[in-house]
Structure formats: structure tokens, C-alpha cells
Design a protein around this motif. Structure first.
Motif, mmCIF file in Angstrom:
data_model
loop_
_atom_site.group_PDB
_atom_site.id
_atom_site.type_symbol
_atom_site.label_atom_id
_atom_site.label_comp_id
_atom_site.label_asym_id
_atom_site.label_seq_id
_atom_site.Cartn_x
_atom_site.Cartn_y
_atom_site.Cartn_z
ATOM 1 N N GLY A 52 -9.780 -31.340 15.266
ATOM 2 C CA GLY A 52 -10.954 -32.120 15.621
ATOM 3 C C GLY A 52 -12.220 -31.290 15.519
ATOM 4 O O GLY A 52 -12.197 -30.115 15.188
ATOM 5 N N ASP A 95 -2.773 -29.449 22.371
ATOM 6 C CA ASP A 95 -3.941 -29.824 21.589
ATOM 7 C C ASP A 95 -4.651 -31.011 22.220
ATOM 8 O O ASP A 95 -4.026 -32.023 22.514
ATOM 9 N N GLU A 97 -7.439 -32.260 20.690
ATOM 10 C CA GLU A 97 -8.092 -32.956 19.573
ATOM 11 C C GLU A 97 -9.570 -33.223 19.815
ATOM 12 O O GLU A 97 -10.113 -34.185 19.284
ATOM 13 N N ASP A 99 -11.023 -34.520 22.100
ATOM 14 C CA ASP A 99 -11.192 -35.878 22.612
ATOM 15 C C ASP A 99 -10.830 -35.910 24.097
ATOM 16 O O ASP A 99 -9.799 -35.376 24.490
ATOM 17 N N PRO A 100 -11.669 -36.544 24.925
ATOM 18 C CA PRO A 100 -11.419 -36.475 26.373
ATOM 19 C C PRO A 100 -10.124 -37.158 26.796
ATOM 20 O O PRO A 100 -9.408 -36.637 27.645
ATOM 21 N N GLY A 101 -9.823 -38.317 26.199
ATOM 22 C CA GLY A 101 -8.585 -39.004 26.571
ATOM 23 C C GLY A 101 -7.378 -38.170 26.194
ATOM 24 O O GLY A 101 -6.411 -38.048 26.954
ATOM 25 N N LYS A 102 -7.445 -37.543 25.033
ATOM 26 C CA LYS A 102 -6.318 -36.732 24.590
ATOM 27 C C LYS A 102 -6.210 -35.467 25.430
ATOM 28 O O LYS A 102 -5.124 -34.907 25.578
ATOM 29 N N ALA A 104 -6.806 -35.304 28.642
ATOM 30 C CA ALA A 104 -6.046 -35.711 29.818
ATOM 31 C C ALA A 104 -4.573 -35.830 29.461
ATOM 32 O O ALA A 104 -3.693 -35.389 30.213
ATOM 33 N N ALA A 105 -4.283 -36.385 28.292
ATOM 34 C CA ALA A 105 -2.882 -36.533 27.874
ATOM 35 C C ALA A 105 -2.232 -35.172 27.687
ATOM 36 O O ALA A 105 -1.076 -34.970 28.065
ATOM 37 N N GLU A 108 -1.376 -33.744 30.983
ATOM 38 C CA GLU A 108 -0.205 -34.446 31.521
ATOM 39 C C GLU A 108 1.074 -33.857 30.950
ATOM 40 O O GLU A 108 2.040 -33.593 31.648
ATOM 41 N N ARG A 109 1.037 -33.654 29.625
ATOM 42 C CA ARG A 109 2.220 -33.095 28.968
ATOM 43 C C ARG A 109 2.520 -31.714 29.486
ATOM 44 O O ARG A 109 3.671 -31.366 29.754
ATOM 45 N N PHE A 127 -15.377 -33.024 26.901
ATOM 46 C CA PHE A 127 -14.240 -33.261 26.036
ATOM 47 C C PHE A 127 -12.940 -32.736 26.596
ATOM 48 O O PHE A 127 -11.912 -33.365 26.474
ATOM 49 N N TYR B 33 7.458 -37.517 33.020
ATOM 50 C CA TYR B 33 6.485 -37.740 31.953
ATOM 51 C C TYR B 33 6.608 -39.137 31.375
ATOM 52 O O TYR B 33 5.649 -39.716 30.903
ATOM 53 N N TYR B 36 4.208 -41.863 32.618
ATOM 54 C CA TYR B 36 2.889 -41.822 31.971
ATOM 55 C C TYR B 36 2.988 -42.339 30.552
ATOM 56 O O TYR B 36 2.151 -43.109 30.092
ATOM 57 N N TYR B 227 -7.591 -48.246 31.630
ATOM 58 C CA TYR B 227 -7.664 -46.883 31.119
ATOM 59 C C TYR B 227 -8.829 -46.144 31.756
ATOM 60 O O TYR B 227 -8.751 -44.956 32.054
ATOM 61 N N LEU B 231 -8.778 -42.555 33.679
ATOM 62 C CA LEU B 231 -9.462 -41.327 33.303
ATOM 63 C C LEU B 231 -10.552 -40.910 34.289
ATOM 64 O O LEU B 231 -10.920 -39.759 34.362
ATOM 65 N N TYR C 219 -14.261 -31.967 9.107
ATOM 66 C CA TYR C 219 -14.338 -33.251 9.777
ATOM 67 C C TYR C 219 -15.613 -34.007 9.490
ATOM 68 O O TYR C 219 -15.849 -35.059 10.046
#
Lengths: 413, 330, 293
Positions: A52, A95, A97, A99-102, A104-105, A108-109, A127, B33, B36, B227, B231, C219
Motif C-alpha cells: 500500500g 500487514d 496495507e 488501511d485503518p480497517g485492515k 485493526a484486522a 486481531e490476527r 492508518f 479468531y 471475528y 462496522y 472500528l 501505487y
């Protein structure tokens, strides 16, 4: 009209796939669970922009973290009294990416699948860092970070993260302090403020304006510029016609490079040009060559700092990337704080480690570091000037002997 | 269009739903996990069904879901900050959906009346981008590029999120199923197959197109809302990102466009594949994703649902986009 | 500099800048016109060409504008290969799969470039970078002037090709009515492949131009694709000359827009104009029919 879709077949197919997915994911999850007695290493997770638009800095940050981990492991690891021995550190990078949502993901992982003990921060507040802090807060894991503007971080009142960054007011005062040192006949008369229209850009712009009043300056031109736009002739022409003699600019690398090029094409130069975020990387000099001379940049750190390890890290960075950095030291120091914090806490319990970080003072290659009770530690935002391919520190004044030079017009360079 | 549904289909759906409902009760929602992961999958299912309704059943491919998704999130955030609604408030979520649907009606009247096919798709894309800029410039109401920060201390556990998302996904699924068994559904399919013939049969084409468009927007708005609650930070870059426009398309096409179960399958499979890639090959997972998409489009362009039939689906299936005369029917 | 001069300068810069959008747009327009595919990976291919130019320049010192000559056959072959290998197979399945294929391709190319060559910003520095020519009271960027000339030349060449050569006529025929063209003995696969090849070659040209004028990273391409799409909409989907004019119009719009209103709204203005055009005049501002070359 009858549809001869065999629902059965598709359902079973879907079901089997779903089961397979679940096994895959839970397999990944269970593989990492360890019993306390068998604890062989400290798992540190971090969410970085490996892909990204921010990946350029993500790579550098990853190198800093990995170097810190390698160095501490060479010394045998971090001493954890709870286990009575030194444990090596393992860094797991996720990673986000850019991106803020990613982000957080990714956190989580890291927490749920990789089962990390604690986390090091990502890059760029909106981000990577704040989403990471929020997620860590949910699951009560310690998120130890930098690269996040302090005011928005404080708004969240985090209990499970800490931040190590510069104070915005101090960072924005650097140019004014430089101007105060100029001789009377060379004072800046018509400064311009050109800030990127983004999260950070707006924050900086606000403080610059506030401090302008305090120091007695007025911006003759105060404009945002759009991220990623490629044509700045409008602003340059405006600035030229107004007779601007100093520019404070905040933007991405490519944009700053383009801006300076277009300034040259329009035969427009200013005595003092100071950039944030976009002028500090080695690529800036590589792209512009001598045209980048005289331009100032911000930074977190300098390899000329008189603190142990600074010079060596700077040289190792140069070996690896063939350019100089004004930031890796801060990230390395972040790790140093964490290792020392774990030692002082004597345990890997996230809450206790965080408390230890808050309670103690640390020696790092950024100097002495002390956190306040909110979880904030401040370092000084530096100022440097490009000269012959290297960033020469000009601020803080106590740490340097190099004197800043004002830029002559293009034709005289 | 009524199809003969085998009894086994009902049973399977019931079993799967029950399994999903029971799952979080059996594991620790904060440690597992998968809780989620399924939460995200349900959101994707709802988004994909929304797009499927507009594109697969009404025949208008839109690339503007991200506009409704983002708008829904912002409505929730703004009403929460103003104190009118609360954390995980169904009122807020309904408002988000309704707001998005309202925008869809307004935009739909303008766009759907004049644009067909590709132009419509481009128009929705432009809409999404404009909305993003508007929210970035929105001043204190929308928080500008920083966005709106919500009190993250409200978070207690993933459980409520999971069940809300599951409910939304089920709701969209049932909605589409019931709609397709009704006269409205018949009208939509008629429009998709041949707009002029439908119109000459007395179907008010514009009205039904807007209905489908608004329904899809409603789902997207609700997804944006939940969502956003998850967040705790609503901002233009993340919520108006084109990912939210393209992922539902990808999932629906992978699963089988114009089918009821296509979006569900597509959402789970794609989300799963991307997750595994992220876990095992984090440095190069985007390349892998790109490659995966290419391979899927090469070998399974009709989607997974077509695996069940004997190419019957392919025969019944004209191109979804466009009404140019050159379009070939097979 | 007087206000009038400043404004003229803005206009000139807008035109020069827009010509680059135009070159990117022509390829897109051509591909859409004949295959009904919105090739969203155009931006990524442009950046690929920019990297190609960068490496040729860095490793051999060959001037980027001579790189253009090298670029053309390479990218034509690439275009042909992409079509025959990928898009032809998916064409039967409809629009959505083709669009998603292009999307997947874009993601793959972008990340492949980032993986191979790091995501760091690259820029070419030649003897004439950042040189401005003085024309009266105005400054014209030398490299952007070159880009403008190249764009005009490329458009002209494509135009001539479509009007004068047999293959060009075949391409036009196929884009009007593929079925009828097939009946006349024109192989759809060959013609579509050729169109695609030309479209990618044009992307290659745009990439060389990009490399000489701006710093770039992997990008950057997607934004370019979006802008090119707007330019195509302005000019009319399927019209080649219109695409160039549409690009110039977009450049002007952005230039004037950021001068009069602040930079933040420039994007919204472009998209709003885009919506207005496709709603009120879907055949574009410059196209007579949707398939004029």
C-alpha cells in the motif's frame, strides 16, 4: 421455468469449503498456543504497512524493529524474572496495507491467531496506530507505539497503550526558532503555509497558525494542497506573484519532489523552505539532486546524536539502504524501551509491563526517556538541512555545530 | 419466478444458521479468531447480497456501494456524538440504512433515469468519490480528514457484534428470497432480461430499478453502521475506500451472480482465501489475491453456483451490463 | 506577474498537464470502444512503463524519449499477449468478469512492482528535468511541453491508423458492430487483440511521459486510471480524439479549479463535472457518435 440447479451439490461443496477454512484458521490458531512452562520466546507482534501507499516507510520501520530484535537476541534475549532466564524475542509482522480497517484486522490476527504477548506500533496515526491501539484496548494487550500525534491519541484515553512521539507545539516552533536567529536584514517577511489536506496536515497547519501569532508572523499565503495532485503551478504562481520568501510545506514524498521541480521550472525560489514528512527521505535527494540543496526537513533522530548506538545504527542503515535516515533511531529506541520495560516488570503480563514502562526512566539512543502517567513520552522533533546529499542537523541547537544556510535564487546556485 | 425448492435446501439452511448462532456460545468470543472472522463474513454477505440485488436481479451493476457504506457509518457516528443514539443502537443502524436508501432514491432518480449499463456504473463510481471529498471537507460535523472518534471504552465483547451482523446477513438473505418470490421480483427479472419488453408490458421500469437500488443501499448503510461501531473511528479514507465497492462485486461474481446463495458462498470463500493468504504470506498476499482473482475469472466466471448445474445457468444468463444492440445472446 | 499573465500561465499548464491524462485516456477509450471493457489496470500498466523507462535509463543511460521507440513494440506485444491469454477467454462471460479480471491484473501488477523494485519513490533526472523555457512573461516546463508534443503525435498516429489503414478500418468496423464485422471475415480475436495491443502501447507512451516529468511509485497508477476514466467520459466513450481533448479539459479544470478555489475541492469538481457530462451528454462533449474514431 425450472432451474435444474443441484442445490445439494452446491451446499455440500460450500459446507466442505467452510469446514476446510475453519480448520485452516483454527489450525493456525492452535499451533501457536503454548503452556507457560514451555515458554520459549517472547512473541512481539506488529502491524506495519508492508503493502500500500505507506509501504515505503513500513519497510524502514520493519528493518528498525528487526534490527532491535536481532541485537537483543545476540545478547541472549530479554531477562524475564518470572521464568528465571533470558528469553529470545520473536517478531511477527502483520500487514495493515496502509488501511485503518485492515490495521485493526491485522492486530486481531496477531492477538488471536499468533497469540502475541504484546505489540509494537505501526505507522501513521490514522492508518495504523490508532486502530491498533483501539483493538489492543479491546483485548487488553499492551500496544507500545510511536508515530502518532499526541492530541488525538490522548482523546481516546487508552489504558493499554503508550506513545513515544514529539510534541506538536515544539515541532512546529522549529522554523520560528530558526527565523529568530536570522540577522535583522534577512528576516522572513512573507511566509507561506502549504499543508496537505489530511489528518496530519491539518493538525500541523493549526499549530503553525497559532504559533505564527505568538512569534509575530503572518502568512501571506495559507492553502491546503490536495494529496496526489500532480500540478502545483497554481500555488507556485500565486506564491511567486505575492513575493513569498519562505515556505512551510507538509506533504508526501512524490508531491514535494514535484513541487520543488515545478518551482524550478517556474524560476521561483525562496530563501527558506522547510518540509515535513515529504522531504526527509533519501529519495528526495536522489530525485532532485542539487535542486534539493538548502531545503530543510524534520526528523525524529540523527545518527550524530551523542547517544550510544546512534552512529552505528546510522551506518548499518546506510549499508542496507544506501541512504541516510533521520528516523530509524526513534523506532529502535522504542524497542529498547520495551526490552527494558519487560526486564523491570519481571513478567510478560501486559498490564504489568505497561506499568513498568510508565514508572521507570530509560536510556536509549534517543537519550533519556520518561513517560507521564497518561502513557506519553516526548522526544524532540529535529530540524535538518540537505547539504551535498546528507541531512545536516540544524536543530536542536545544542546538538549541532552546523549552521543553517539561506537559499540564493536558482540562477546563483 | 418460482423455482421448485427441494426440502433439503430448507433443512441445510436451517442447520447452517443454527450452527452460526450456536458457535459463539461455545467458544470464547475474545479469544477465538473465528468469531471475528465470521463477523466480517456476515458483513460481506450483506454487502454482496445488496449488490447482487441491484446487479444480479435488476441488471444494473453499480460501483457505488462504498458511498452508502460510508454514509451509513457517518450517520451512526454523527447521531451518537450528538447524543441522539447510543452504542450498538438499532435505531442508529436503521437510520443509517434509511439515510443510505434515501440517498439512493435521490441519486437513483437522477442516474437511473438517464443512464444505462456502463454509464450507470461509472456514475455510481463518481458518486462515491464525490461523497468522499464532501465528507473530507465537511468541517466539524464530519471531522474532516481526521474523521469522527467514538468512545472505544463502550466495547464489551465481540458477542453482540457477531449476532447483529448475523441478523443483518440473515435479513438480507430473507429479503432477497422473499422479494424474488413476489411480483416485485418478477418485475425485476423481467427488467433485467429485456427492459423494453418489460416496459411495453406495463412495468414501471424506473420505479423498480430505484427500489432495488434503494434496498441494496439500505443493506450497505447498515453494514457501514455496524462496522463503524466496531472500528470506533469513522474517517473518509477507510470508509469510502473503493475496496467496499469492489469486494462485494468480486464476492458475488465468484459465488454466482443473480443467485441467492452465490453472494453467501462467494463472501465466505473469498474472505477465507484472503485471510489465509494474510496469515501465511503477509508480504506478498496482495499479489496472491490479484492472481487468485484472475484465475477465478478465467476458470469460473459464472461463479461457484454454476458448478452445480449443467451449464443451464450459463444459458439463461445474458450479460448483466449494458443494453447495446451488439450484445450477444446465447 | 500580473493577474492576466498568471491566469494564462495556469491555462497553459492545464493544457500541458491534461495532455498526459489524454494519452492515458486514448488507450482506455480504444479498448472500451471495441471491447466494452473498462480496463481499470491502465494506470498500473502506465507505471510499469515508467519503471521500464527508469531501468533502461538507469542501466544504460539511454534518454527516456528514445526509450519511447523501444517501448512501443514491447508494450504492443504485452497488450497482444494479455488479450489473447486472458481477456479473450473471459470476454464471453460478460462485463463483470472482464472488469474484475482487469482489477485483479491491476492488483497483481502494482504489487509485483512494489515487490521487485521496492515501493520507494523513483524519479528520473536528466539534463532537461526541471527546466523551464521562458516564453514572454511565462514559464513553460520543457518536459511537459515534450509530453504535449508526444501526446499530439500519438493521437495523430492512431487517428491516421484508424482512417487510412486496412487494419484500422477493421478495428473501427469491429467497434461499431462486432457481429457484422465477423460476417465480413474480420477475425474478432485478431482485431480485438490488435486494439488491445494499441491501447497498451499508448499506456506505454504515457508511462514514458510520466517517468520524465514526475516522480512515481507503484501505487500511483490507480489514481491515474480514475482520472483517465473521467477524461474518457468527457470525450465520449469510444472516441479517440475526444479522449485527448477530454484529458486536456480535465487538466484545465483541475488547474483553474485549484487556482480559484482551494486545492482540496479540485477532486470534487472533477467528479462533479464527470457526473454532469455522463448524465447530460453521455456521448461526450466531443464525440458525435459513440464510436467515432
Amino acid at each position: 421455468m425450472k432451474r435444474r440447479i443441484s442445490y445439494k451439490k452446491v451446499f455440500w461443496l460450500g459446507f466442505v469449503l467452510l469446514l476446510a477454512l475453519c480448520f485452516g484458521l483454527s489450525g493456525a490458531a492452535h499451533a501457536k498456543t503454548e503452556k507457560k512452562a514451555d515458554k520459549k520466546e517472547i512473541l512481539i507482534g506488529t502491524n506495519l504497512p508492508l503493502t500500500g501507499i505507506l509501504s515505503m516507510v513500513g519497510i524502514e520501520q520493519r528493518w528498525a524493529y528487526e534490527t532491535a530484535v536481532a541485537d537483543i537476541n545476540k545478547a541472549g534475549g530479554v531477562m524475564v524474572k518470572e521464568f528465571g532466564k533470558k528469553l529470545p524475542v520473536k517478531l511477527i509482522v502483520g500487514d495493515d496495507e496502509s488501511d485503518p480497517g485492515k490495521a485493526a484486522a491485522a492486530v486481531e490476527r496477531l492477538i488471536k491467531v499468533n497469540k502475541v504477548d504484546m505489540l509494537l506500533g505501526g505507522f501513521a496515526a490514522p492508518f495504523g496506530v490508532i486502530p491498533g491501539c483501539i483493538t489492543a484496548e479491546k483485548y487488553k494487550k499492551y500496544y507500545h507505539t510511536s508515530i502518532c500525534l499526541i492530541p488525538p491519541w490522548l482523546e481516546h484515553k487508552f489504558q493499554w497503550s503508550t506513545v513515544f512521539f514529539f510534541d506538536l507545539d515544539q515541532a512546529c516552533s522549529v522554523p520560528y526558532e530558526m527565523w529568530a536567529k536570522l540577522p535583522a536584514n534577512q528576516k522572513i517577511q512573507k511566509p507561506a503555509l502549504i499543508m496537505e489536506d489530511s489528518f496530519d496536515g491539518r493538525a500541523f497547519a493549526g499549530i503553525f497558525r497559532k504559533l505564527a501569532e505568538k512569534y509575530g508572523y503572518k502568512f501571506v499565503m495559507d492553502e491546503p494542497w490536495a494529496v496526489g495532485a500532480k500540478d502545483y503551478s497554481a500555488q507556485i504562481i500565486k506564491a511567486k506573484s505575492l513575493g513569498v520568501d519562505a515556505i512551510l510545506i507538509f506533504g508526501a514524498d512524490a508531491d514535494c519532489i514535484t513541487f520543488v521541480r515545478q518551482m524550478k521550472e517556474n524560476d521561483f525560489s525562496v530563501k527558506y523552505m522547510h518540509g515535513w514528512k515529504g522531504t526527509w527521505a533519501g529519495e528526495f535527494w536522489q530525485a532532485l539532486g542539487k535542486d534539493a540543496q538548502y531545503i530543510l526537513l524534520d526528523g525524529f533522530w540523527s545518527m550524530d546524536f551523542p547517544f550510544p548506538g546512534a552512529k552505528e545504527l546510522g551506518e548499518r542503515y546506510y549499508q542496507k539502504f544506501k541512504k541516510y535516515s533521520v528516523s530509524v533511531g526513534a523506532l529502535y529506541a522504542l524497542c529498547q524501551i520495551l526490552w527494558q520495560g519487560i526486564e523491570k516488570a519481571g513478567t510478560l503480563d501486559p498490564g504489568k509491563v505497561r506499568q513498568a514502562v510508565l514508572d521507570n526512566e530509560f536510556q536509549t539512543m534517543m537519550g533519556k526517556v520518561k513517560y507521564d502517567k497518561n502513557g506519553v513520552a516526548i522526544f524532540v522533533s529535529t530540524g535538518s538541512q540537505w547539504w551535498d546529499g546528507k541531512q545536516m542537523t540544524v536543530y536542536p541547537f545544542e546538538l549541532t555545530t552546523y549552521k543553517m544556510k539561506l537559499a540564493p535564487p536558482w540562477k546563483e546556485r | 419466478m418460482k423455482k421448485p425448492i427441494q426440502r433439503s435446501a430448507y433443512i441445510l439452511v436451517a442447520i447452517v444458521t443454527l450452527a452460526f448462532v450456536a458457535f459463539p456460545l461455545l467458544v470464547d468470543t475474545e479469544e477465538s479468531y473465528l468469531v471475528y472472522f465470521f463477523f466480517m463474513c456476515f458483513i460481506y454477505v450483506a454487502l454482496a447480497q445488496g449488490w447482487n440485488l441491484v446487479a444480479g436481479y435488476a441488471g444494473q451493476a453499480s460501483f457505488g456501494q462504498h458511498a452508502f457504506f460510508g454514509l451509513g457509518a457517518y450517520i451512526t457516528a454523527i447521531t451518537w456524538k450528538a447524543g441522539w443514539t447510543d452504542f450498538l443502537d438499532p435505531v442508529a443502524m436503521t437510520l443509517s440504512g434509511a439515510g443510505a436508501a434515501l440517498l439512493a432514491v435521490v441519486v437513483g432518480v437522477a442516474l437511473l433515469a438517464k443512464l444505462r449499463g456502463d454509464y450507470f456504473a461509472l456514475g455510481t463510481l463518481g458518486l462515491g468519490e464525490i461523497l468522499r471529498v464532501v465528507f473530507t471537507q465537511g468541517g466539524t460535523l464530519t471531522g474532516g480528514p481526521v474523521g469522527l472518534l467514538l468512545p472505544s471504552s463502550s466495547y464489551q465483547s465481540l458477542g453482540p457484534y457477531y449476532f447483529i451482523a448475523l441478523t443483518i446477513a440473515l435479513f438480507t438473505f430473507l429479503f432477497v428470497w422473499l422479494l424474488m418470490r413476489s411480483r416485485v421480483g418478477l418485475a425485476l427479472v423481467a427488467i433485467r432480461e429485456d427492459e423494453q419488453a418489460a416496459a411495453s408490458n406495463g412495468i414501471h421500469v424506473l420505479k423498480f430499478k430505484i427500489l432495488a437500488f434503494a434496498a441494496g443501499a439500505f443493506f450497505s448503510g447498515m453494514c457501514g453502521s455496524i462496522y463503524g461501531y466496531f472500528l470506533f473511528h469513522i474517517h473518509p479514507l477507510g470508509f469510502f475506500s473503493l475496496n467496499w465497492a469492489l469486494l462485494p462485486v468480486l464476492m458475488t461474481v465468484l459465488g454466482g451472480i443473480g443467485t441467492l446463495f452465490g453472494p453467501v458462498l462467494g463472501a465466505f470463500v473469498l474472505a477465507g482465501v484472503f485471510e489465509l493468504a494474510n496469515l501465511y504470506i503477509p508480504e506478498i498476499h496482495p499479489m496472491f489475491s490479484g492472481l487468485f482473482v484472475i484465475l477465478v475469472m478465467l476458470f469460473l466466471p459464472q461463479g461457484m453456483m454454476s458448478l452445480g448445474g449443467k451449464g443451464v445457468l450459463a444459458r439463461l444468463f445474458p450479460f448483466i451490463l449494458g443494453l447495446s444492440n451488439q450484445r450477444e445472446r446465447r | 506577474m500580473s493577474a492576466f499573465n498568471a491566469f494564462m500561465q495556469i491555462l497553459i499548464n492545464g493544457v500541458l498537464f491534461g495532455s498526459m491524462y489524454g494519452v492515458a485516456a486514448i488507450g482506455l477509450s480504444l479498448i472500451f470502444g471495441s471491447m466494452q471493457i473498462v480496463f481499470i489496470a491502465q494506470g498500473a500498466v502506465i507505471i510499469l512503463a515508467a519503471y521500464f523507462t527508469y531501468w533502461v535509463f538507469t542501466l544504460t543511460g539511454l534518454d527516456p524519449f528514445f526509450c519511447l521507440i523501444l517501448c512501443l513494440p514491447v508494450f504492443m506485444a504485452l497488450g497482444w499477449g494479455l488479450y489473447v491469454g486472458l481477456f479473450h477467454k473471459v470476454a464471453r462471460a460478460g462485463k463483470n468478469p472482464s472488469l474484475l479480471l482487469a482489477f485483479g491484473l491491476m492488483v497483481l501488477i502494482e504489487n509485483l512492482m512494489a515487490f521487485l523494485w521496492t515501493p520507494n519513490t523513483r524519479a528520473i533526472r536528466t539534463s532537461y528535468t526541471a527546466i523551464g523555457l521562458s516564453v514572454g512573461p511565462m514559464q513553460i516546463s520543457f518536459s511537459r511541453l515534450m509530453v504535449f508534443i508526444i501526446s499530439l503525435a500519438a493521437t495523430g498516429l492512431v487517428f491516421l491508423f484508424m482512417k487510412k489503414t486496412l487494419w484500422g478500418k477493421a478495428v473501427r468496423a469491429a467497434s461499431e458492430d462486432m457481429g457484422a464485422a465477423a460476417l465480413l471475415g474480420i477475425s474478432p480475436r485478431r482485431v480485438s487483440g490488435l486494439t488491445f495491443a494499441i491501447g497498451i502501447a499508448l499506456a506505454g507512451i504515457a508511462g514514458v511521459c510520466t517517468a520524465t516529468t514526475y516522480p512515481f511509485d507503484p501505487y500511483f497508477g490507480f489514481l491515474f486510471s480514475l482520472k483517465a476514466l473521467i477524461a474518457v467520459a468527457f470525450g465520449g466513450l469510444g472516441s479517440v480524439g475526444g479522449a485527448l481533448l477530454g484529458g486536456i479539459l480535465l487538466g484545465l479544470l483541475e488547474s483553474v479549479g485549484s487556482y480559484l478555489i482551494s486545492g482540496g475541492w479540485a477532486d470534487a469538481i472533477s467528479y462533479a463535472a464527470f457526473l454532469l457530462v455522463i448524465m447530460l451528454r453521455p456521448q461526450g462533449l466531443f464525440g458525435q457518435s459513440t464510436r467515432a474514431a
